[in-house]
Scaffold this motif. Structure first.
Motif, PDB file in Angstrom:
ATOM      1  N   VAL A 128       1.462  -3.210  -9.032  1.00  0.00           N
ATOM      2  CA  VAL A 128       2.410  -3.266  -7.921  1.00  0.00           C
ATOM      3  C   VAL A 128       2.390  -4.689  -7.382  1.00  0.00           C
ATOM      4  O   VAL A 128       1.328  -5.204  -7.017  1.00  0.00           O
ATOM      5  CB  VAL A 128       2.040  -2.264  -6.809  1.00  0.00           C
ATOM      6  N   VAL A 159      -2.876  -4.143  -7.322  1.00  0.00           N
ATOM      7  CA  VAL A 159      -1.897  -4.625  -6.346  1.00  0.00           C
ATOM      8  C   VAL A 159      -2.084  -6.120  -6.126  1.00  0.00           C
ATOM      9  O   VAL A 159      -3.210  -6.586  -5.887  1.00  0.00           O
ATOM     10  CB  VAL A 159      -2.045  -3.868  -5.008  1.00  0.00           C
ATOM     11  N   VAL A 186      -4.817   1.511  -9.824  1.00  0.00           N
ATOM     12  CA  VAL A 186      -3.602   0.730  -9.596  1.00  0.00           C
ATOM     13  C   VAL A 186      -4.040  -0.676  -9.215  1.00  0.00           C
ATOM     14  O   VAL A 186      -5.010  -0.848  -8.466  1.00  0.00           O
ATOM     15  CB  VAL A 186      -2.740   1.348  -8.469  1.00  0.00           C
ATOM     16  N   CYS A 219       0.828  -1.200   0.000  1.00  0.00           N
ATOM     17  CA  CYS A 219       0.000   0.000   0.000  1.00  0.00           C
ATOM     18  C   CYS A 219       0.863   1.250   0.000  1.00  0.00           C
ATOM     19  O   CYS A 219       0.545   2.246  -0.658  1.00  0.00           O
ATOM     20  CB  CYS A 219      -0.923  -0.007   1.213  1.00  0.00           C
ATOM     21  N   ILE A 271      -7.581   1.507  -5.929  1.00  0.00           N
ATOM     22  CA  ILE A 271      -6.573   0.462  -5.809  1.00  0.00           C
ATOM     23  C   ILE A 271      -7.308  -0.869  -5.775  1.00  0.00           C
ATOM     24  O   ILE A 271      -8.031  -1.173  -4.821  1.00  0.00           O
ATOM     25  CB  ILE A 271      -5.717   0.655  -4.554  1.00  0.00           C
ATOM     26  N   ALA A 321       1.841   1.674  -3.561  1.00  0.00           N
ATOM     27  CA  ALA A 321       0.700   1.931  -4.436  1.00  0.00           C
ATOM     28  C   ALA A 321       0.161   3.347  -4.280  1.00  0.00           C
ATOM     29  O   ALA A 321      -0.468   3.889  -5.192  1.00  0.00           O
ATOM     30  CB  ALA A 321      -0.406   0.915  -4.171  1.00  0.00           C
ATOM     31  N   THR A 322       0.379   3.958  -3.122  1.00  0.00           N
ATOM     32  CA  THR A 322      -0.140   5.302  -2.857  1.00  0.00           C
ATOM     33  C   THR A 322       0.913   6.384  -3.030  1.00  0.00           C
ATOM     34  O   THR A 322       0.689   7.545  -2.663  1.00  0.00           O
ATOM     35  CB  THR A 322      -0.711   5.386  -1.431  1.00  0.00           C
ATOM     36  N   LYS A 362      -1.233   0.675 -13.513  1.00  0.00           N
ATOM     37  CA  LYS A 362       0.054   0.274 -12.936  1.00  0.00           C
ATOM     38  C   LYS A 362      -0.140  -0.953 -12.062  1.00  0.00           C
ATOM     39  O   LYS A 362      -1.102  -1.039 -11.309  1.00  0.00           O
ATOM     40  CB  LYS A 362       0.648   1.418 -12.119  1.00  0.00           C
TER      41      LYS A 362
END
Length: 219
Positions: free
Chosen positions: A190, A168, A166, A51, A138, A54-55, A188
């Motif tokens: 992650v 994750v 995003v 996280c 996310i 991701a942030t 994206k």
């Protein structure tokens, strides 16, 4: 970050976390001897670290505050902030840890299961915040294997208005990264590792087994 395997298309740029704590916890997570309780705890700990990455690009704005000694200008998140979207059921193992870090985030759920014959994603549930279009989203799921479930979930998030997304995951396969790149090149990824590939059943190898079963103690 680590270099990508040669089998991953170079146009894709997932963020692969190579921090020593991430790799230590991931190795323990992979071990077949790790208990359900241990697997759940390690997933929660890894979700906090993921996280953080991701942030990284969340917008902030200046604010005036009063410390015990003087006034100063600090920075706080601006706008509508975050929405975490869990791909059920295994995504909840990552969601819990992320909510520890950002407890004010809104939460959405997308229920998908993988047809074991076609490996395609089938939807059975979806609930997203009404203002999802105004939030940074996310999307979380432990595994990016074939990529079909992740792509299907992001299709639905975008259809609901989500724009800044995003994805994750704990582990990804080159096939899943390629699938995501083909359908959602703006998203994206992650992850803690991009593994060798998929076996004949569509599982990531060397992988860590079925994340949902290991999180919830089912078979």
């Amino acid at each position: 970050m680590t270099d990508l395997p040669a089998s991953v298309p170079r146009s894709v740029a997932p963020v692969v976390l190579d921090h020593p704590l991430v790799q230590h916890k991931l190795t323990r997570l992979r071990q077949a001897a790790t208990s359900t309780a241990g697997f759940r705890r390690l997933t929660r700990e890894l979700s906090l670290l993921m996280c953080y990455e991701a942030t990284r690009d969340l917008p902030t704005e200046p604010v005036e505050i009063e410390t015990p000694l003087e006034r100063m200008e600090g920075r706080m998140l601006s706008g509508k902030k975050l929405c975490f979207i869990s791909i059920l059921r295994a995504g909840n193992g990552i969601l819990d840890g992320m909510l520890d870090l950002v407890p004010a985030a809104r939460v959405g759920h997308v229920g998908l299961y993988r047809d074991h014959d076609t490996l395609e994603a089938v939807e059975y549930y979806m609930k997203l915040p009404e203002d999802v279009a105004e939030r940074d989203c996310i999307v979380v799921d432990p595994m990016l294997a074939t990529g079909h479930s992740a792509v299907a979930a992001i299709d639905r998030v975008k259809a609901a208005g989500g724009k800044r997304i995003v994805f994750v995951c704990l582990l990804a396969a080159p096939e899943g990264v390629a699938c995501m790149n083909a359908h959602h090149p703006d998203v994206k990824i992650v992850t803690c590792s991009i593994d060798r590939g998929l076996n004949e059943k569509g599982y990531i190898v060397p992988g860590l087994g079925d994340a949902g079963d290991r999180l919830f103690g089912t078979r």
